[in-house]
Design an enzyme around this catalytic site. Structure first.
Site, PDB file in Angstrom:
ATOM      1  N   GLU A  84       2.003   1.906  -3.452  1.00 26.58           N
ATOM      2  CA  GLU A  84       0.928   2.482  -4.280  1.00 26.58           C
ATOM      3  C   GLU A  84       0.983   4.009  -4.214  1.00 26.58           C
ATOM      4  O   GLU A  84       0.854   4.698  -5.227  1.00 26.58           O
ATOM      5  CB  GLU A  84      -0.430   1.970  -3.795  1.00 26.58           C
ATOM      6  N   HIS A  85       1.177   4.539  -3.015  1.00 25.79           N
ATOM      7  CA  HIS A  85       1.288   5.992  -2.854  1.00 25.79           C
ATOM      8  C   HIS A  85       2.532   6.533  -3.563  1.00 25.79           C
ATOM      9  O   HIS A  85       2.484   7.566  -4.228  1.00 25.79           O
ATOM     10  CB  HIS A  85       1.362   6.337  -1.367  1.00 25.79           C
ATOM     11  N   HIS A  97       0.832  -1.203   0.000  1.00 27.20           N
ATOM     12  CA  HIS A  97       0.000   0.000   0.000  1.00 27.20           C
ATOM     13  C   HIS A  97       0.869   1.258   0.000  1.00 27.20           C
ATOM     14  O   HIS A  97       0.576   2.248  -0.692  1.00 27.20           O
ATOM     15  CB  HIS A  97      -0.913  -0.024   1.229  1.00 27.20           C
ATOM     16  N   GLU A  99      -3.242   8.244   7.690  1.00 28.97           N
ATOM     17  CA  GLU A  99      -4.371   7.502   7.122  1.00 28.97           C
ATOM     18  C   GLU A  99      -4.764   6.360   8.046  1.00 28.97           C
ATOM     19  O   GLU A  99      -5.946   6.130   8.295  1.00 28.97           O
ATOM     20  CB  GLU A  99      -3.990   6.954   5.742  1.00 28.97           C
TER      21      GLU A  99
END
Length: 446
Positions: A74-75, A71, A151
């Site tokens: 992905e950023h 993840h 997040e």
């Protein structure tokens, strides 16, 4: 995307998968010399196109101790290359009238743009560029790590329901990495740095570990030529994800209780470890899918009719089955007690309905209704070409084929009442389950 959003996306895919028999839009498949798969779905009703690249790597493929790296990366993919400056990728897409985003699951990571058909070459070139030419440094990694920690704080740590689901998954999977949250454990996210990011990128972001899906107002041969131009020259890594550790036999039912002062509505959830779609025995997945519909999908389901409406023990119930996974997956049931009733009462009521189904099987009327809805969903699915792109991409990313997707409704049609009854009897076993109570700090579970 947040793991909760991913879960909802995966649930949508699982809903749509039974809805596609033989797509009205033609589907073409190719493979580039470097190993990249190409899927083209034609839909000429509007001059737009969805361009997606799916990498066969997700949170379940992360090195031990580096949870959240899939993840995290992905950023980082939006940070820039020598051709596309830092932060300019999405800006260029927007300036050309398009939209873009990305998502991470346990099994794959995906990137997509929706844009005018005559801009396909533009976004394809940009996506191909960042497949191998991303420019990273310590500053970018540290900044984005802080974004992900925030997040996690806002979407997981501040949400008792999200924390509860993390605990449920961790209890269901003692050995398989599906028990690790997609966003990662906080203490491991804090340790992610540039070396871990670069190692992950160089190993997994390569054409032989990717699937290109293009859907919309396109010609398959033209898409293939564009793919050869932009992706065809990229060298393969020849380094696929390692085989994952699998679950040992579960010998006893597991239970957990979680209390949190922020909980306003307690609920009970149970997860059973069950097969996903397997080429050797696809009928099992079809029967489990129908079983989820019979038990807990919508107002006509057994849970809703009996526990909510007739007995008024619960205000909400449900069942869902995730058939879009690479390894053993979860069949989930849940119930939210009505005022004056307890979690234990709801759990007993859910068990009673499962026992009744095992004893009697579903009715032919129930099966006919579910199969009719499948065909109705097929019609609606054709109106969302982006949804079809997600459907095919997610299926191929977990090891299925185009033929598997298109043949799924026939498997649903072939499911019998005895298949559904047997699925409940064989797989909804307490010894293969985890039951959890999420509660506030006041009140009793029983």
């Amino acid at each position: 995307m947040h793991s909760g959003m991913i879960a909802r996306m995966v649930a949508l895919v699982a809903l749509l998968l039974p809805a596609v028999a033989t797509a009205a839009q033609p589907v073409s498949t190719f493979r580039l010399d470097n190993g990249m798969e190409v899927v083209v779905i034609e839909d000429h009703r509007a001059p737009v196109v969805t361009h997606m690249v799916w990498y066969r790597v997700g949170a379940a493929d992360e090195p031990a101790g580096h949870s959240g790296i899939a993840h995290f990366f992905e950023h980082l993919m939006f940070k820039g290359t020598h051709q596309i400056p830092e932060g300019a990728f999405s800006k260029v897409v927007a300036e050309n009238g398009g939209q873009d985003n990305a998502f991470t699951s346990w099994d794959y990571t995906g990137y997509f743009q929706r844009i005018a058909a005559d801009r396909l070459g533009l976004v394809m070139g940009m996506e191909a560029d960042r497949m191998r030419n991303l420019v990273l440094n310590e500053r970018l990694v540290a900044t984005e790590r802080d974004v992900i920690l925030e997040e996690r704080n806002s979407r997981t740590d501040n949400d008792p329901g999200s924390l509860f689901r993390e605990q449920m998954n961790a209890a269901l999977y003692m050995n398989h990495p599906y028990g690790v949250p997609i966003i990662g454990w906080r203490h491991e996210i804090e340790e992610l740095g540039l070396p871990e990011a670069l190692e992950f990128y160089r190993r997994y972001y390569a054409p032989d570990n990717a699937i290109l899906v293009v859907a919309g107002d396109v010609n398959p041969e033209a898409v293939l030529e564009l793919a050869k131009t932009h992706y065809g020259s990229i060298a393969p890594s020849n380094n696929p994800p390692d085989a994952r550790p699998q679950e040992p036999p579960q010998l006893a039912a597991r239970r957990l209780e979680m209390r949190d002062a922020r909980v306003r509505q307690p609920y009970v959830m149970r997860q059973y470890l069950v097969p996903t779609y397997e080429a050797e025995a696809p009928g099992t997945a079809a029967a489990l899918s129908v079983l989820a519909n019979v038990l807990g999908k919508g107002i006509t389901s057994r849970f809703s009719q009996q526990i909510e409406i007739a007995d008024r023990i619960a205000v909400s119930t449900g069942a869902f089955y995730n058939d879009s996974a690479r390894d053993r997956t979860a069949f989930t049931i849940y119930g939210v007690p009505a005022p004056g009733h307890t979690l234990a009462e709801v759990e007993a009521a859910l068990d009673a309905e499962i026992a009744r189904l095992v004893a009697e099987g579903p009715t032919e009327e129930e099966l006919d209704r579910i199969k009719r809805k499948t065909r109705t969903d097929l019609i609606h699915a054709q109106d969302d070409v982006a949804g079809l792109a997600r459907l095919y991409g997610s299926a191929l990313a977990v090891g299925l084929t185009v033929e598997d997707v298109e043949g799924w409704p026939d498997l649903i049609d072939a499911v019998t009442a005895e298949d559904v009854r047997a699925a409940a009897e064989n797989w909804l076993l307490p010894a293969h389950s985890v039951t959890g109570y999420l509660m506030g700090t006041d009140g009793e579970a029983g």
